[in-house]
Design a protein around this motif. Sequence first.
Motif, mmCIF file in Angstrom:
data_model
loop_
_atom_site.group_PDB
_atom_site.id
_atom_site.type_symbol
_atom_site.label_atom_id
_atom_site.label_comp_id
_atom_site.label_asym_id
_atom_site.label_seq_id
_atom_site.Cartn_x
_atom_site.Cartn_y
_atom_site.Cartn_z
ATOM 1 N N TYR A 175 0.830 -1.204 0.000
ATOM 2 C CA TYR A 175 0.000 0.000 0.000
ATOM 3 C C TYR A 175 0.864 1.254 0.000
ATOM 4 O O TYR A 175 1.907 1.301 0.653
ATOM 5 N N THR A 176 0.409 2.285 -0.710
ATOM 6 C CA THR A 176 1.021 3.602 -0.622
ATOM 7 C C THR A 176 0.296 4.407 0.462
ATOM 8 O O THR A 176 -0.786 4.020 0.921
ATOM 9 N N LEU A 177 0.889 5.527 0.828
ATOM 10 C CA LEU A 177 0.233 6.388 1.820
ATOM 11 C C LEU A 177 -1.106 6.879 1.291
ATOM 12 O O LEU A 177 -2.087 6.946 2.033
ATOM 13 N N ARG A 178 -1.150 7.235 0.011
ATOM 14 C CA ARG A 178 -2.411 7.692 -0.578
ATOM 15 C C ARG A 178 -3.502 6.650 -0.438
ATOM 16 O O ARG A 178 -4.654 6.966 -0.128
ATOM 17 N N MET A 179 -3.146 5.389 -0.647
ATOM 18 C CA MET A 179 -4.141 4.315 -0.564
ATOM 19 C C MET A 179 -4.668 4.152 0.862
ATOM 20 O O MET A 179 -5.860 3.912 1.066
ATOM 21 N N LEU A 180 -3.791 4.297 1.844
ATOM 22 C CA LEU A 180 -4.228 4.194 3.237
ATOM 23 C C LEU A 180 -5.153 5.349 3.609
ATOM 24 O O LEU A 180 -6.163 5.147 4.291
ATOM 25 N N ILE A 181 -4.810 6.547 3.165
ATOM 26 C CA ILE A 181 -5.665 7.702 3.444
ATOM 27 C C ILE A 181 -7.015 7.529 2.738
ATOM 28 O O ILE A 181 -8.068 7.884 3.276
ATOM 29 N N GLU A 182 -6.970 6.956 1.550
ATOM 30 C CA GLU A 182 -8.212 6.722 0.804
ATOM 31 C C GLU A 182 -9.089 5.702 1.526
ATOM 32 O O GLU A 182 -10.320 5.802 1.511
ATOM 33 N N GLU A 183 -8.471 4.712 2.159
ATOM 34 C CA GLU A 183 -9.228 3.745 2.963
ATOM 35 C C GLU A 183 -10.030 4.452 4.050
ATOM 36 O O GLU A 183 -11.201 4.116 4.291
ATOM 37 N N VAL A 184 -9.395 5.406 4.714
ATOM 38 C CA VAL A 184 -10.079 6.147 5.776
ATOM 39 C C VAL A 184 -11.233 6.955 5.179
ATOM 40 O O VAL A 184 -12.311 7.053 5.777
ATOM 41 N N HIS A 185 -11.009 7.499 3.988
ATOM 42 C CA HIS A 185 -12.082 8.246 3.319
ATOM 43 C C HIS A 185 -13.266 7.329 2.998
ATOM 44 O O HIS A 185 -14.422 7.720 3.155
ATOM 45 N N PHE A 186 -12.981 6.100 2.555
ATOM 46 C CA PHE A 186 -14.052 5.148 2.260
ATOM 47 C C PHE A 186 -14.862 4.842 3.517
ATOM 48 O O PHE A 186 -16.090 4.708 3.474
ATOM 49 N N LEU A 187 -14.165 4.712 4.644
ATOM 50 C CA LEU A 187 -14.838 4.477 5.922
ATOM 51 C C LEU A 187 -15.736 5.650 6.275
ATOM 52 O O LEU A 187 -16.911 5.470 6.656
ATOM 53 N N GLU A 188 -15.200 6.851 6.133
ATOM 54 C CA GLU A 188 -15.971 8.059 6.437
ATOM 55 C C GLU A 188 -17.231 8.134 5.582
ATOM 56 O O GLU A 188 -18.332 8.380 6.083
ATOM 57 N N GLN A 189 -17.088 7.905 4.280
ATOM 58 C CA GLN A 189 -18.220 8.005 3.372
ATOM 59 C C GLN A 189 -19.268 6.934 3.658
ATOM 60 O O GLN A 189 -20.477 7.197 3.600
ATOM 61 N N ALA A 190 -18.823 5.729 3.991
ATOM 62 C CA ALA A 190 -19.751 4.639 4.300
ATOM 63 C C ALA A 190 -20.592 4.971 5.522
ATOM 64 O O ALA A 190 -21.806 4.714 5.558
ATOM 65 N N VAL A 191 -19.955 5.563 6.529
ATOM 66 C CA VAL A 191 -20.687 5.909 7.751
ATOM 67 C C VAL A 191 -21.689 7.022 7.469
ATOM 68 O O VAL A 191 -22.842 6.956 7.910
ATOM 69 N N TYR A 192 -21.290 8.027 6.701
ATOM 70 C CA TYR A 192 -22.224 9.110 6.393
ATOM 71 C C TYR A 192 -23.385 8.628 5.532
ATOM 72 O O TYR A 192 -24.519 9.103 5.677
ATOM 73 N N ASP A 193 -23.126 7.670 4.649
ATOM 74 C CA ASP A 193 -24.216 7.096 3.862
ATOM 75 C C ASP A 193 -25.233 6.421 4.775
ATOM 76 O O ASP A 193 -26.453 6.538 4.578
ATOM 77 N N LEU A 194 -24.742 5.708 5.784
ATOM 78 C CA LEU A 194 -25.640 5.022 6.713
ATOM 79 C C LEU A 194 -26.365 6.005 7.623
ATOM 80 O O LEU A 194 -27.523 5.788 7.984
ATOM 81 N N VAL A 195 -25.692 7.079 7.997
ATOM 82 C CA VAL A 195 -26.355 8.119 8.785
ATOM 83 C C VAL A 195 -27.546 8.663 8.013
ATOM 84 O O VAL A 195 -28.640 8.846 8.550
ATOM 85 N N GLN A 196 -27.330 8.909 6.728
ATOM 86 C CA GLN A 196 -28.413 9.443 5.901
ATOM 87 C C GLN A 196 -29.570 8.460 5.801
ATOM 88 O O GLN A 196 -30.733 8.833 5.925
#
Length: 273
Positions: A211-232
Motif C-alpha cells: 500500500y502507498t500512503l495515498r491508498m491508506l488515506i483513501e481507505e479512511v475516506h471510504f470508511l468516512e463516506q460509508a458511515v455518512y451514507d448510513l447516517v443518511q
Amino acid sequence: MGSARILFVDDEESIRITLPPVLREKGFDVKAAASVAEALLEINAEKFDVLIADLNLAEEGDGFLVVSAMRHIQPQCVNLILTGYPALETALQAIHSQVDDYLTKPADLDVLINTIHEKLGGRKSRGSVRVQRLSTLLNDYATDICELILDSMKQDPQMLAIRLSDSERIDYVPMVLSGLAQQLDSRQDTLSSQAILMVAEHGVRRKKKGYTLRMLIEEVHFLEQAVYDLVQKNWGTLDITILSSELNGFQNGLHAIRLQVAEPFAKAKKNAV
C-alpha cells in the motif's frame, strides 16, 4: 396554505426583524423566538405548521433541540433548518427524513417560500420514533459498512492491484468501528490507546503488502463516506439533539486514524534521510 402558521427561531435580532415581516406580507402567520427556551414555550403553547430554526443558537447545534421538541410535540409540523456554514452541508444532507429541508443563510426568499409550500403540500403524519446514538449505528451496521467500503475498494485500480482477499481487505474495519463507537460512548476527544495501537499495526501491515500512503488515506475516506451514507439512510432513528457533537467526535477519531496509518511512512522517510 398562505395562512400557515410559522415559528421562526433565530438569535440574530437583525434577521428576526427583517424576515418575519416579509413572510407575513406573503400571507403567513409568523411568531419569532430568539432562543431555545422561547421556542419551547411557543411550541407548548400554540400549534404551528412550519418551524424555521437557525442551526446554531446559543450553542452549536441548538437548532436540533428545537426540531426534536417540535417533532415530538407536533409531529405534523414541517421542520426547516437555516445554516450559515456551508461546510456542514454534507452532514446536513443526512437529515431529510426528519428535518424536511435546510437552507443556507442568508436564505433566498423565493427559495424559502417555495420550500415552505412544497413541504406543506407533501407533509405526512410522523409519529414518535425510538432514537439511538451514532455509536449504536456503528456497531449494529458493521457488516453494511464493510460491504460499502469493499465496494469502494474494488473501484480503485491501485487497491485492486494489491493481492488481497475480500476478507483481508476489510478485516480491520470492525476493530476500527468498535474503537470509534467506544470513543463516542465515553465522550472522549480521540480513540483509546488500544485502538490507536491496533490502527498503527494495520498501517504497518498494509505498507508491507504494498500500500502507498495515498491508498491508506483513501481507505479512511471510504470508511468516512460509508458511515455518512448510513447516517443518511438511518437518520430517522438517530438522536439529532446530540448528532452534531457525535459527528465532531467521529471526525476527531478519523483524524487520529489518519495520523497513525501514516506513521510507518513517516518513519521510513526519516530513516532514509
